[in-house]
Design an enzyme around this catalytic site. Sequence first.
Site, PDB file in Angstrom:
ATOM      1  N   HIS A  17      11.266 -13.272   0.990  1.00  0.00           N
ATOM      2  CA  HIS A  17      10.574 -13.499   2.302  1.00  0.00           C
ATOM      3  C   HIS A  17      10.542 -15.232   2.658  1.00  0.00           C
ATOM      4  CE1 HIS A  17       8.109  -9.777   1.016  1.00  0.00           C
ATOM      5  NE2 HIS A  17       8.928  -9.414   2.065  1.00  0.00           N
ATOM      6  N   LYS A  41      -2.379   2.322   3.996  1.00  0.00           N
ATOM      7  CA  LYS A  41      -1.846   2.065   2.726  1.00  0.00           C
ATOM      8  C   LYS A  41      -2.727   1.361   1.707  1.00  0.00           C
ATOM      9  CE  LYS A  41       3.035   1.279   3.720  1.00  0.00           C
ATOM     10  NZ  LYS A  41       4.278   0.260   3.738  1.00  0.00           N
ATOM     11  N   ARG A  90      18.571  -6.809   3.818  1.00  0.00           N
ATOM     12  CA  ARG A  90      19.047  -7.018   2.669  1.00  0.00           C
ATOM     13  C   ARG A  90      20.222  -6.300   2.344  1.00  0.00           C
ATOM     14  NH1 ARG A  90      13.608  -5.121  -0.202  1.00  0.00           N
ATOM     15  NH2 ARG A  90      13.877  -3.705   1.630  1.00  0.00           N
ATOM     16  N   SER A 129       9.260  -6.486  -2.803  1.00  0.00           N
ATOM     17  CA  SER A 129       7.805  -6.517  -3.432  1.00  0.00           C
ATOM     18  C   SER A 129       7.631  -5.445  -4.379  1.00  0.00           C
ATOM     19  CB  SER A 129       6.800  -6.622  -2.166  1.00  0.00           C
ATOM     20  OG  SER A 129       7.057  -7.673  -1.382  1.00  0.00           O
TER      21      SER A 129
HETATM   22  O1  PNS Z   1       7.285  -5.432   5.184  1.00  0.00           O
HETATM   23  P1  PNS Z   1       7.338  -4.142   6.011  1.00  0.00           P
HETATM   24  O2  PNS Z   1       6.532  -3.030   5.261  1.00  0.00           O
HETATM   25  O3  PNS Z   1       9.010  -3.552   5.958  1.00  0.00           O
HETATM   26  O4  PNS Z   1       7.087  -4.361   7.629  1.00  0.00           O
HETATM   27  C1  PNS Z   1       6.866  -3.291   8.292  1.00  0.00           C
HETATM   28  C2  PNS Z   1       6.251  -3.764   9.739  1.00  0.00           C
HETATM   29  C3  PNS Z   1       4.766  -4.391   9.429  1.00  0.00           C
HETATM   30  C4  PNS Z   1       7.123  -4.840  10.353  1.00  0.00           C
HETATM   31  C5  PNS Z   1       6.059  -2.572  10.502  1.00  0.00           C
HETATM   32  O5  PNS Z   1       5.594  -1.367   9.733  1.00  0.00           O
HETATM   33  C6  PNS Z   1       5.176  -2.639  11.758  1.00  0.00           C
HETATM   34  O6  PNS Z   1       5.572  -3.713  12.759  1.00  0.00           O
HETATM   35  N1  PNS Z   1       4.055  -2.009  11.756  1.00  0.00           N
HETATM   36  C7  PNS Z   1       2.989  -1.852  12.902  1.00  0.00           C
HETATM   37  C8  PNS Z   1       2.943  -0.674  13.698  1.00  0.00           C
HETATM   38  C9  PNS Z   1       4.103  -0.689  14.794  1.00  0.00           C
HETATM   39  O7  PNS Z   1       4.122  -1.433  15.561  1.00  0.00           O
HETATM   40  N2  PNS Z   1       4.860   0.430  14.777  1.00  0.00           N
HETATM   41  C10 PNS Z   1       5.657   0.963  15.729  1.00  0.00           C
HETATM   42  C11 PNS Z   1       7.223   0.346  15.511  1.00  0.00           C
HETATM   43  S1  PNS Z   1       8.196   1.500  14.659  1.00  0.00           S
END
Ligand code: PNS
Length: 162
Positions: A17, A41, A90, A129
């Site tokens: 990150h 979560k 990745r 993570s």
């Molecule tokens: O580190 P991660 O878990 O891969 O991050 C995922 C994240 C936080 C970028 C994604 O889950 C997110 O943007 N969630 C907010 C909800 C949202 O906007 N969902 C609609 C898009 S599919």
Amino acid sequence: MKSAIYPGTFDPMTYGHLDIIKRAANIFDEVVVSVLNNKEKTPLFSVSERVNILKEATKDIPNVRVESFEGLLTDYCKKIGVNVVVRGLRAVTDFEYELQMSQMNRKLSNHRVETIYFNTTLKYSYLSSSAVKQIAQFHGDLSAFVPDFVAKLLYERFGYKE
Ligand code: PNS
């Protein structure tokens, strides 16, 4: 001024990150790193702990700001007036999920929000993570994956003295 948001769960932040944050900070005038407060979560670290870890790790990068958000990413983008989302890729396995997310975010924002991907530096391409948490659980060596202060917090969380 061109700003970008780097959203994520960051439970916890890894060197992978941090690599994306530094590279994005070299390109954008401002990078807002934002921790999702996902009530569905159960993370290992609370939102404020994750924010504090990111703040400590990025304290020497002046154009990085750390925040948290709840709800839809596109609503948050609108609220803070940023239309560029940064994410790291990745491996091919990340692609499908990332593509779906970026297309959904474009649709939800009336094509305002664009996602830009950084390919992860090779040495971090297998880092996650979740893997870091598993290693910490068994007191494995974390020195190549997270800064020392994060390793210390992880070991403490799993009941190790150091
Ligand atoms: O580190 P991660 O878990 O891969 O991050 C995922 C994240 C936080 C970028 C994604 O889950 C997110 O943007 N969630 C907010 C909800 C949202 O906007 N969902 C609609 C898009 S599919």
